[in-house]
Design a protein around this motif. Structure first.
Motif, PDB file in Angstrom:
ATOM      1  N   UNK A 182       0.806  -1.226   0.000  1.00 33.20           N
ATOM      2  CA  UNK A 182       0.000   0.000   0.000  1.00 33.20           C
ATOM      3  C   UNK A 182       0.841   1.279   0.000  1.00 33.20           C
ATOM      4  N   UNK A 183       1.737   1.420   0.961  1.00 34.92           N
ATOM      5  CA  UNK A 183       2.421   2.702   1.163  1.00 34.92           C
ATOM      6  C   UNK A 183       3.396   3.005   0.034  1.00 34.92           C
ATOM      7  N   UNK A 184       4.201   2.024  -0.359  1.00 38.18           N
ATOM      8  CA  UNK A 184       5.199   2.277  -1.408  1.00 38.18           C
ATOM      9  C   UNK A 184       4.538   2.614  -2.748  1.00 38.18           C
TER      10      UNK A 184
ATOM     11  N   UNK B 286      -4.939   0.178   4.110  1.00 42.34           N
ATOM     12  CA  UNK B 286      -4.148   1.359   4.473  1.00 42.34           C
ATOM     13  C   UNK B 286      -4.334   1.696   5.950  1.00 42.34           C
ATOM     14  N   UNK B 287      -5.578   1.653   6.417  1.00 42.73           N
ATOM     15  CA  UNK B 287      -5.834   1.927   7.834  1.00 42.73           C
ATOM     16  C   UNK B 287      -5.189   0.876   8.732  1.00 42.73           C
TER      17      UNK B 287
ATOM     18  N   UNK C 249      -2.292   1.535  11.559  1.00 42.88           N
ATOM     19  CA  UNK C 249      -2.548   1.116  12.942  1.00 42.88           C
ATOM     20  C   UNK C 249      -1.429   0.209  13.453  1.00 42.88           C
ATOM     21  N   UNK C 250      -1.017  -0.749  12.625  1.00 42.40           N
ATOM     22  CA  UNK C 250       0.076  -1.622  13.039  1.00 42.40           C
ATOM     23  C   UNK C 250       1.393  -0.860  13.178  1.00 42.40           C
ATOM     24  N   UNK C 251       1.585   0.167  12.362  1.00 41.87           N
ATOM     25  CA  UNK C 251       2.818   0.952  12.440  1.00 41.87           C
ATOM     26  C   UNK C 251       2.907   1.711  13.755  1.00 41.87           C
TER      27      UNK C 251
END
Length: 521
Positions: free
Chosen positions: A88-90, A430-431, A435-437
């Protein structure tokens, strides 16, 4: 006069013993057994070393799962965060920079400080090229070919795929490390070498992703099978790990490698079961029975038995696979700690090392960090420590999800609902990643601040695996060597010396596919 020789006294034979000592009767033995210890005075005895060790082993029966699951829980969240970051982020980061650069190019303005990160671009290019390479694979044919085979064929396939996964993971570390750290120069020879490295990386990721696809299909056949024979064979593969791992001497470095390997296997198992559940759920929604009952407005109650029965059919084998994995890990680590006299508190030290790895990556990628750690390579520490093949797993995941979405879009009832479900799933991922981060940052800081026992206190008293030989005390060991020989250190002395000398440095250098012990896990 000749010397008079004294007659030699003959030794008293056993037959010349008194009748009181030799004459034994049944009644006398019976009376002695009944009167045994009746007249003896109670003596004050102190617990010996064997008693203390046995008591510690019994205490570890219920403490090993507790400490092991703490390590596994943090590691699973760590793996999930890395997987969601790549998924997702990359891509969002590369998409954002691309949009900003295109806007700056059309408006003739300065693009600002946004620039592509080489690591992100490499991730995306390898992900896209590998996904295109395996896009022609038909998962339905693979499923039916495996299902049409015999039970022995499935068992052999699972064993071969497991070995292939480990071999490819070890090879992939070197290939991807070269890909991410290849020196870029403006020359024709460098461009040719870069193309060969990219081709080799794409080939590896595609082959490894195909192995994951076959593993998922094999597990899917076993889960969906009405016969318990297939599932029993897959469970027997897990229990075979106990025989191959328990009866070997291990130090804490080797146990750390094994714990990392078990963490990767558990994350892979959870991900495969999630993919299987999604595919079966899509198949349930596409079934004619469900679609007919869902069209009727007044028969919403009739949907419940169908859904409940399908959930029971899917969740039952999944819980059996997960439960067997937990049981095998607990038994394996329990007996390894027992035979090698390793305290279960060692898993706190392992969790602390993973926390330091995560915080190091967090400070490296945090733009607000004043003193980021200096790193010599851009390849993620998670891939080195755990041997986690993120790119092949992500490619296989996208392949399985895309094939399920295509099936759903091919029907007439799934036009707009599929697009809505895909968009909702992307937002949820993404959420979940954010949250895990946040949770990992707080969890890792708590683990690094927690106090751990000294390095020399990771082992129980006594040398490992010497109780069967009976060579434990110094006096007995000294009899094995001559007076001019120097007696080497015992295993217990070597352990305490190495642990006090190295501390956590030896553990911090442990990675899964390097020879730190007698075996690579």
């Amino acid at each position: 006069m000749p010397e008079q020789v004294k007659p030699t006294q003959r030794p008293r034979s056993k037959s010349s013993l008194s009748d009181k000592e030799t004459h034994i009767t049944f009644w006398k033995l019976f009376k002695n057994e009944l009167r045994k210890n009746l007249d003896s005075k109670p003596e004050r005895t102190t617990p010996d070393l064997k008693y203390i060790q046995s008591l510690e082993h019994l205490t570890n029966l219920y403490t090993v799962p507790f400490y092991l699951e703490q390590f596994m829980s943090f590691g699973l969240v760590y793996c999930l965060n890395s997987f969601l970051t790549l998924l997702t982020i990359i891509p969002l980061r590369v998409l954002m920079v691309s949009i900003l650069k295109l806007r700056a190019a059309f408006t003739n303005s300065v693009p600002g400080r946004y620039r592509f990160k080489r690591e992100d671009v490499t991730w995306i290019l390898l992900l896209l090229s590998s996904s295109i390479a395996i896009s022609s694979i038909d998962t339905s044919k693979i499923y039916h070919n495996i299902k049409a085979g015999t039970v022995i064929k499935l068992y052999v396939m699972v064993s071969v795929l497991e070995v292939a996964d480990k071999l490819l993971s070890s090879l992939g570390q070197d290939i991807l490390r070269v890909s991410f750290n290849f020196p870029l120069e403006r020359s024709l020879s460098c461009a040719g070498k870069c193309f060969l490295v990219a081709l080799l990386s794409t080939t590896y990721i595609s082959v490894h992703a195909c192995v994951f696809v076959y593993q998922i299909m094999s597990l899917n056949v076993a889960v969906n099978s009405y016969s318990n024979a297939l599932l029993t064979l897959l469970l027997s593969v897990q229990f075979a790990e106990i025989k191959s791992a328990v009866f070997k001497r291990l130090e804490r470095e080797g146990l750390f490698q094994m714990a990392c390997a078990d963490l990767y296997e558990r994350f892979q198992l959870f991900l495969m079961l999630f993919i299987i559940s999604v595919r079966n759920l899509v198949q349930l929604l596409m079934s004619t029975e469900f679609s007919i009952r869902s069209r009727s407005l007044g028969e919403n109650i009739a949907i419940s038995p169908v859904v409940i029965s399908w959930i029971g059919m899917l969740m039952g084998p999944s819980f059996a696979v997960i439960g067997s994995e937990l049981l095998v890990d607990w038994l394996k680590h329990l007996y390894i700690g027992k035979f090698n006299r390793i305290k279960p508190q060692i898993y706190r030290r392992y969790t602390r090392i993973l926390s330091q790895d995560f915080l190091r990556e967090y400070r490296q990628n945090d733009p607000d960090c004043t003193n980021p750690p200096a790193t010599t390579e851009s390849f993620a520490t998670m891939n080195i420590r755990l041997g986690l093949p993120l790119l092949p797993i992500t490619v296989a995941f996208c392949k399985m999800v895309i094939s399920s979405v295509r099936k759903a879009c091919s029907t007439q009832n799934f036009d707009q609902s599929v697009l809505l479900a895909v968009a909702s799933a992307a937002v949820i991922l993404i959420l979940l990643r954010m949250s895990t981060y946040v949770m990992l940052i707080r969890w890792a800081r708590h683990n690094t601040r927690a106090k751990t026992s000294p390095s020399g206190g990771d082992y129980l008293k006594g040398s490992p695996n010497t109780s069967l030989a009976g060579i434990e005390d110094i006096h007995t060991r000294s009899l094995l060597y001559g007076s001019d020989e120097k007696m080497p250190q015992s295993k217990e002395e070597q352990r305490s010396h190495n642990a006090n000398r190295d501390g956590d440095k030896s553990l911090a250098q442990v990675s899964r596919f390097e020879m730190h012990d007698k075996r690579i896990w």
